[in-house]
Write a protein that holds these residues in place. Sequence first.
Motif, mmCIF file in Angstrom:
data_model
loop_
_atom_site.group_PDB
_atom_site.id
_atom_site.type_symbol
_atom_site.label_atom_id
_atom_site.label_comp_id
_atom_site.label_asym_id
_atom_site.label_seq_id
_atom_site.Cartn_x
_atom_site.Cartn_y
_atom_site.Cartn_z
ATOM 1 N N GLU A 164 37.727 49.161 41.105
ATOM 2 C CA GLU A 164 38.967 49.231 40.323
ATOM 3 C C GLU A 164 39.484 50.657 40.247
ATOM 4 O O GLU A 164 40.687 50.899 40.308
ATOM 5 N N THR A 328 36.382 38.790 35.129
ATOM 6 C CA THR A 328 37.191 39.641 35.991
ATOM 7 C C THR A 328 36.503 39.876 37.334
ATOM 8 O O THR A 328 37.130 39.790 38.392
ATOM 9 N N ARG A 332 37.964 38.612 40.948
ATOM 10 C CA ARG A 332 38.213 39.542 42.050
ATOM 11 C C ARG A 332 37.497 39.089 43.324
ATOM 12 O O ARG A 332 38.032 39.183 44.418
ATOM 13 N N LYS A 335 39.320 36.231 44.805
ATOM 14 C CA LYS A 335 40.548 36.722 45.426
ATOM 15 C C LYS A 335 40.249 37.317 46.797
ATOM 16 O O LYS A 335 40.977 37.082 47.767
ATOM 17 N N GLY A 372 42.730 42.064 28.766
ATOM 18 C CA GLY A 372 42.044 42.044 30.057
ATOM 19 C C GLY A 372 42.611 41.007 30.997
ATOM 20 O O GLY A 372 42.747 41.254 32.205
ATOM 21 N N LEU A 373 42.971 39.828 30.471
ATOM 22 C CA LEU A 373 43.545 38.774 31.318
ATOM 23 C C LEU A 373 44.914 39.166 31.832
ATOM 24 O O LEU A 373 45.257 38.893 32.992
ATOM 25 N N SER A 375 45.969 42.252 32.333
ATOM 26 C CA SER A 375 45.744 43.289 33.343
ATOM 27 C C SER A 375 45.262 42.671 34.649
ATOM 28 O O SER A 375 45.667 43.104 35.740
ATOM 29 N N LEU A 376 44.404 41.658 34.542
ATOM 30 C CA LEU A 376 43.885 40.989 35.739
ATOM 31 C C LEU A 376 45.002 40.266 36.490
ATOM 32 O O LEU A 376 45.045 40.279 37.728
ATOM 33 N N GLU A 379 46.881 42.927 38.311
ATOM 34 C CA GLU A 379 46.077 43.514 39.389
ATOM 35 C C GLU A 379 45.991 42.589 40.601
ATOM 36 O O GLU A 379 46.173 43.017 41.746
ATOM 37 N N LEU A 380 45.709 41.301 40.358
ATOM 38 C CA LEU A 380 45.566 40.342 41.456
ATOM 39 C C LEU A 380 46.907 39.761 41.886
ATOM 40 O O LEU A 380 46.975 39.044 42.892
#
Length: 495
Positions: A164, A328, A332, A335, A372-373, A375-376, A379-380
């Motif tokens: 990350e 997370t 990842r 993904k 966090g969700l 941000s995830l 990010e994804l």
Amino acid sequence: MAQAIIHNLSRKDDFSYRQLPHNIEAEQALLGALLVNNHAFDRVSDFLKPQHFFESLHARMYAVISDLVHMGKLANPVTLKSFIPSDEKIGDITVFNYTMRLSAEAITVINAADYGHIIYDLYMRRSLISLGEDIINTAYDAPIDLVPRKQIENAEQRLFQLAETGQYDGGFENFSESLDKAVSMAGIALKRSSKLSGIPTHIHTLDKRMGGLQCSDLIVLAGRPGMGKTSLATNIAFNIAMACKAEHNPGNVEKNEGGVVGFFSLEMSSEQLATRIIAEQADISSSRIRRGDITEDDFFRLMHKIQKMQQIPLYIDQTGGLSIAQLTARARRLKRQRNLDVLIIDYVQLMNASSQRASGNRVQEITEITTGLKSLAKELNIPIIALSQLSRQVETRDDKRPQLSDLRESGSIEQDADVVLFVYRDEYYIKNCEPIIGTDEHLKWQTRMKNAFGKAEVIIAKQRHGPTGTVMLSFQAEFTRFSDLAEEDYLPDRH
């Protein structure tokens, strides 16, 4: 001095010793460029930190340059002299003379960003080596209470934390680039048969109101127990996975009406989830399947449906009590391995926070989880559907339709969510308050029950990029199936 060390290490009699990867020349070139022109600092300051340098003196010099530039002061060998051990010797010259030589030998500042990337990439390689050594040493000397599974989770968490931070792109982008992305999104919607910019749920009335599931959105799906939020999430997951083309290609989003789905089922087992999907697809109630109360024809119909469903890209993780860090890391990985398109979590209140600071305070825990969700999701670059429970205060009102204030620990959930959906079925409450048969109240109850039977409301209470309102759906409780509600004008005559 550095070159002498490198020369000594290159001798054949020392071939068994491997030095950590580094590039002293790149560090010297970058520092020289920064001392000549402080504006070059802007090209590396976004990702490069003092700890990324291999040589400790270079790290100290970069830290001082950074502080001076941030204070709006000039950073050159003269201004650095007061903040570094300038009288110490490096070989035959002092540190001050060394900084003078770095600036004198600087050729160009054009390649400053390239030098920064080299330094950073080598730091990441050293960090990977250090992580690998820690994993080996822990495996050799692990305490009794540190089981291998926990060691693997710790190693995986550290590895993904490193992944990350291992990014030096990002920052501001020109508005014209943002406009290009917006036009591209509109073009994708135009080319798709669904005419949606997001991933379709294949529940058309819901898609029409939401435009599909938009990438990077956190979508909260909430409801009281018995409303069918898990059923709706399961229906959406299956619809998207079933519509995913076999030749799924992330570069061909125009033709994709589905996608790869990850489903974190923290409450139900994967078998229970699969049974629900089979029941919905085969028109056989899950209770009959569990009891074995099916005919031979039913069984063959089940097998036929199962054969069609076996290849769909739907992945279920049934691990209970996951922390946001564990979830997370697994998302990842999915993904990276399967090109994940949509993630579903059932449900938020069954997750745990990762930090010790938040543990013990449920509001802080939920805040960390929802942040966090979100941000995830960014990010994804995927939509995340997170299911959530509602507080019991819904039951105390005459009108039991949910409101945003009914979300448990609603502050963070409401704030972080891009879309908030509530599932509500009037039939559930009417059914539980049946009056005495034969009374006038029972006749009124029958009328209300008839009007509410097989219907569900999906209340869009919040939507950042679209209208709010209520979408009416059909719900077949026996098969746990949500679908579009047939309009009265198109229904066959009923007698």
